[in-house]
Design a protein around this motif. Sequence first.
Motif, PDB file in Angstrom:
ATOM      1  N   ASP A 134       0.843  -1.205   0.000  1.00  0.00           N
ATOM      2  CA  ASP A 134       0.000   0.000   0.000  1.00  0.00           C
ATOM      3  C   ASP A 134       0.876   1.252   0.000  1.00  0.00           C
ATOM      4  OD1 ASP A 134       1.065  -0.133   2.501  1.00  0.00           O
ATOM      5  OD2 ASP A 134      -0.854  -0.139   3.577  1.00  0.00           O
ATOM      6  N   ARG A 135       2.105   1.092  -0.526  1.00  0.00           N
ATOM      7  CA  ARG A 135       3.074   2.194  -0.511  1.00  0.00           C
ATOM      8  C   ARG A 135       3.090   2.982  -1.826  1.00  0.00           C
ATOM      9  NH1 ARG A 135       7.955  -0.147  -0.441  1.00  0.00           N
ATOM     10  NH2 ARG A 135       7.069  -2.152  -0.998  1.00  0.00           N
ATOM     11  N   PHE A 136       1.975   2.936  -2.574  1.00  0.00           N
ATOM     12  CA  PHE A 136       1.903   3.728  -3.813  1.00  0.00           C
ATOM     13  C   PHE A 136       0.462   4.091  -4.143  1.00  0.00           C
ATOM     14  CE2 PHE A 136       1.064  -0.551  -5.252  1.00  0.00           C
ATOM     15  CZ  PHE A 136       0.213  -0.421  -6.340  1.00  0.00           C
ATOM     16  N   ASP A 137       0.296   5.213  -4.858  1.00  0.00           N
ATOM     17  CA  ASP A 137      -1.030   5.590  -5.364  1.00  0.00           C
ATOM     18  C   ASP A 137      -0.934   6.177  -6.774  1.00  0.00           C
ATOM     19  OD1 ASP A 137      -0.005   8.121  -5.016  1.00  0.00           O
ATOM     20  OD2 ASP A 137      -1.614   8.820  -3.677  1.00  0.00           O
ATOM     21  N   HIS A 138       0.159   5.768  -7.488  1.00  0.00           N
ATOM     22  CA  HIS A 138       0.420   6.312  -8.823  1.00  0.00           C
ATOM     23  C   HIS A 138       1.203   5.257  -9.598  1.00  0.00           C
ATOM     24  CE1 HIS A 138       2.374   9.090 -11.775  1.00  0.00           C
ATOM     25  NE2 HIS A 138       1.363   9.899 -11.524  1.00  0.00           N
ATOM     26  N   VAL A 139       0.782   5.000 -10.834  1.00  0.00           N
ATOM     27  CA  VAL A 139       1.503   4.035 -11.667  1.00  0.00           C
ATOM     28  C   VAL A 139       1.808   4.674 -13.020  1.00  0.00           C
ATOM     29  CG1 VAL A 139       1.435   1.787 -12.843  1.00  0.00           C
ATOM     30  CG2 VAL A 139       0.391   2.035 -10.581  1.00  0.00           C
ATOM     31  N   THR A 140       3.075   4.582 -13.442  1.00  0.00           N
ATOM     32  CA  THR A 140       3.489   5.091 -14.749  1.00  0.00           C
ATOM     33  C   THR A 140       3.626   3.930 -15.724  1.00  0.00           C
ATOM     34  OG1 THR A 140       4.717   6.858 -13.656  1.00  0.00           O
ATOM     35  CG2 THR A 140       5.225   6.457 -15.978  1.00  0.00           C
ATOM     36  N   ILE A 141       2.914   4.045 -16.829  1.00  0.00           N
ATOM     37  CA  ILE A 141       2.994   3.026 -17.874  1.00  0.00           C
ATOM     38  C   ILE A 141       3.957   3.540 -18.935  1.00  0.00           C
ATOM     39  CG2 ILE A 141       1.686   1.679 -19.558  1.00  0.00           C
ATOM     40  CD1 ILE A 141      -0.862   2.471 -17.852  1.00  0.00           C
ATOM     41  N   SER A 142       5.032   2.774 -19.177  1.00  0.00           N
ATOM     42  CA  SER A 142       6.013   3.178 -20.174  1.00  0.00           C
ATOM     43  C   SER A 142       6.363   1.969 -21.020  1.00  0.00           C
ATOM     44  CB  SER A 142       7.241   3.780 -19.479  1.00  0.00           C
ATOM     45  OG  SER A 142       8.148   4.296 -20.443  1.00  0.00           O
ATOM     46  N   GLY A 143       7.406   2.107 -21.838  1.00  0.00           N
ATOM     47  CA  GLY A 143       7.757   0.987 -22.717  1.00  0.00           C
ATOM     48  C   GLY A 143       9.194   1.122 -23.162  1.00  0.00           C
ATOM     49  N   GLY A 144       9.409   0.790 -24.416  1.00  0.00           N
ATOM     50  CA  GLY A 144       8.526   0.532 -25.524  1.00  0.00           C
ATOM     51  C   GLY A 144       7.461   1.612 -25.699  1.00  0.00           C
ATOM     52  N   ASN A 145       6.551   1.329 -26.611  1.00  0.00           N
ATOM     53  CA  ASN A 145       5.439   2.249 -26.809  1.00  0.00           C
ATOM     54  C   ASN A 145       4.124   1.599 -26.373  1.00  0.00           C
ATOM     55  OD1 ASN A 145       3.742   4.279 -27.476  1.00  0.00           O
ATOM     56  ND2 ASN A 145       4.050   4.146 -29.706  1.00  0.00           N
ATOM     57  N   PRO A 146       3.631   1.960 -25.166  1.00  0.00           N
ATOM     58  CA  PRO A 146       2.375   1.379 -24.688  1.00  0.00           C
ATOM     59  C   PRO A 146       1.196   1.733 -25.600  1.00  0.00           C
ATOM     60  CG  PRO A 146       3.539   2.536 -22.920  1.00  0.00           C
ATOM     61  CD  PRO A 146       4.226   2.897 -24.205  1.00  0.00           C
ATOM     62  N   ALA A 147       1.354   2.781 -26.421  1.00  0.00           N
ATOM     63  CA  ALA A 147       0.265   3.199 -27.308  1.00  0.00           C
ATOM     64  C   ALA A 147       0.051   2.219 -28.460  1.00  0.00           C
ATOM     65  CB  ALA A 147       0.532   4.596 -27.846  1.00  0.00           C
ATOM     66  N   LEU A 148       0.905   1.192 -28.565  1.00  0.00           N
ATOM     67  CA  LEU A 148       0.648   0.127 -29.541  1.00  0.00           C
ATOM     68  C   LEU A 148      -0.477  -0.775 -29.053  1.00  0.00           C
ATOM     69  CD1 LEU A 148       4.306  -0.969 -30.449  1.00  0.00           C
ATOM     70  CD2 LEU A 148       2.767   0.529 -31.745  1.00  0.00           C
ATOM     71  N   LEU A 149      -0.799  -0.685 -27.767  1.00  0.00           N
ATOM     72  CA  LEU A 149      -1.768  -1.611 -27.163  1.00  0.00           C
ATOM     73  C   LEU A 149      -3.162  -0.981 -27.147  1.00  0.00           C
ATOM     74  CD1 LEU A 149       0.565  -2.659 -24.218  1.00  0.00           C
ATOM     75  CD2 LEU A 149       0.216  -3.852 -26.394  1.00  0.00           C
ATOM     76  N   LYS A 150      -4.083  -1.673 -27.772  1.00  0.00           N
ATOM     77  CA  LYS A 150      -5.457  -1.154 -27.873  1.00  0.00           C
ATOM     78  C   LYS A 150      -6.193  -1.209 -26.539  1.00  0.00           C
ATOM     79  CE  LYS A 150      -6.870  -1.914 -32.682  1.00  0.00           C
ATOM     80  NZ  LYS A 150      -5.611  -1.347 -33.123  1.00  0.00           N
ATOM     81  N   ASN A 151      -5.828  -2.215 -25.723  1.00  0.00           N
ATOM     82  CA  ASN A 151      -6.705  -2.524 -24.583  1.00  0.00           C
ATOM     83  C   ASN A 151      -6.131  -2.165 -23.222  1.00  0.00           C
ATOM     84  OD1 ASN A 151      -8.227  -3.845 -26.640  1.00  0.00           O
ATOM     85  ND2 ASN A 151      -6.869  -5.614 -26.396  1.00  0.00           N
ATOM     86  N   LEU A 152      -5.745  -0.919 -23.058  1.00  0.00           N
ATOM     87  CA  LEU A 152      -5.224  -0.545 -21.729  1.00  0.00           C
ATOM     88  C   LEU A 152      -6.306   0.053 -20.820  1.00  0.00           C
ATOM     89  CD1 LEU A 152      -1.566   0.799 -22.033  1.00  0.00           C
ATOM     90  CD2 LEU A 152      -2.391  -1.218 -20.868  1.00  0.00           C
ATOM     91  N   SER A 153      -7.524   0.267 -21.365  1.00  0.00           N
ATOM     92  CA  SER A 153      -8.586   0.889 -20.544  1.00  0.00           C
ATOM     93  C   SER A 153      -8.891   0.082 -19.302  1.00  0.00           C
ATOM     94  CB  SER A 153      -9.898   1.024 -21.312  1.00  0.00           C
ATOM     95  OG  SER A 153      -9.672   1.378 -22.611  1.00  0.00           O
ATOM     96  N   GLU A 154      -8.890  -1.244 -19.498  1.00  0.00           N
ATOM     97  CA  GLU A 154      -9.220  -2.134 -18.382  1.00  0.00           C
ATOM     98  C   GLU A 154      -8.256  -1.922 -17.208  1.00  0.00           C
ATOM     99  OE1 GLU A 154     -10.502  -6.279 -19.729  1.00  0.00           O
ATOM    100  OE2 GLU A 154      -8.671  -6.653 -18.566  1.00  0.00           O
ATOM    101  N   LEU A 155      -6.948  -1.854 -17.524  1.00  0.00           N
ATOM    102  CA  LEU A 155      -5.930  -1.658 -16.485  1.00  0.00           C
ATOM    103  C   LEU A 155      -6.095  -0.289 -15.824  1.00  0.00           C
ATOM    104  CD1 LEU A 155      -3.348  -2.759 -15.092  1.00  0.00           C
ATOM    105  CD2 LEU A 155      -2.009  -1.666 -16.900  1.00  0.00           C
ATOM    106  N   ILE A 156      -6.327   0.739 -16.637  1.00  0.00           N
ATOM    107  CA  ILE A 156      -6.490   2.099 -16.095  1.00  0.00           C
ATOM    108  C   ILE A 156      -7.730   2.159 -15.193  1.00  0.00           C
ATOM    109  CG2 ILE A 156      -6.867   4.533 -16.737  1.00  0.00           C
ATOM    110  CD1 ILE A 156      -5.379   3.757 -19.427  1.00  0.00           C
TER     111      ILE A 156
END
Length: 242
Positions: free
Chosen positions: A72-94
């Motif tokens: 419980d030591r975080f309240d922010h997640v950064t998605i990086s890569g590579g290019n995460p924008a190649l992935l169509k289905n990130l809404s579920e994770l967000i």
Amino acid sequence: MNKLPVLEIFGPTIQGEGMVVGRKTMFVRTAGCDYSCAWCDSAFTWDGSAKEDIKKMTSEEIFAQLKEIGGDRFDHVTISGGNPALLKNLSELIDIFHKNGIQAALETQGSRWQDWFLAIDDLTISPKPPSSMMKTNWTVLDDIMDNLEKGGRLANTSIKIVIFDEEDLEYAKSVRKRYPNVAFFVQVGNDNLEEIAPNELASHLLTRYEWLIDQVMDESSLNDVRLLPQVHALVWGNKRGV
Ligand SMILES: C[S@@+](CC[C@H](N)C(=O)[O-])C[C@H]1O[C@@H](n2cnc3c(N)ncnc32)[C@H](O)[C@@H]1O
Ligand SMILES: Nc1nc2[nH]cc(C(=O)O)c2c(=O)[nH]1
Ligand code: SF4
Ligand SMILES: [Mg+2]
């Protein structure tokens, strides 16, 4: 079940770059990139060298691993890569992040649009200057900025240009002029990806930072801008997973 190609999950650490520099965050690094920048500091995401480490994970599995290492030591997640924008289905994770009171940040280069960009809390678009050897598709980048503006997301967006030389600075000036309403960052390019001693690298990067400061101070078309080194590179050098 929607699975995402993941190479690294790590943290908590500091966001070392850009609009929320210094913020405590976790990182999820996806595999695959549509670019191959000459100086990419994360080339293992696309050059095949870490192929064996790619894990296909569901959003639930990614969240479970974040909780396992971050508790419980975080309240922010950064998605990086590579290019995460190649992935169509990130809404579920967000969505999972938001339901759990966690903010989502994205690092991408502005070569692809995804509708889920509209749900990102801290969105960094990092178009690539000439030294990268990549060519900006201005039509795509214009569309991305347009979609973000229409979606009322410009306050959540920043542009970050990595600078290695004078030609890159000219490029930064043209990007600034094209999108004057977006928070604008210039970042020191790390041209020594082989250095293993953090102190050696830090001292070199600070010299490069001073050079960048001098250039930007002299430039009237770069007034409302912020200049930063990669703070994680100053602290930990070229180490992975920090
Ligand atoms: C590894 S990239 C991944 C996200 C996305 N592909 C992009 O380039 O924006 C994350 C950030 O690191 C920056 N970066 C990559 N190599 C770098 C280097 N050698 N020096 C400084 N910044 C670098 C990129 O410009 C980008 O802003
Ligand atoms: N601490 C830390 N900050 C970062 N900001 C952007 C990173 C990235 O590789 O996208 C990064 C990274 O890898 N580590
Ligand atoms: S776009 Fe980002 S991940 Fe892809 S090669 Fe360039 S710096 Fe590396
Ligand atoms: Mg990095």
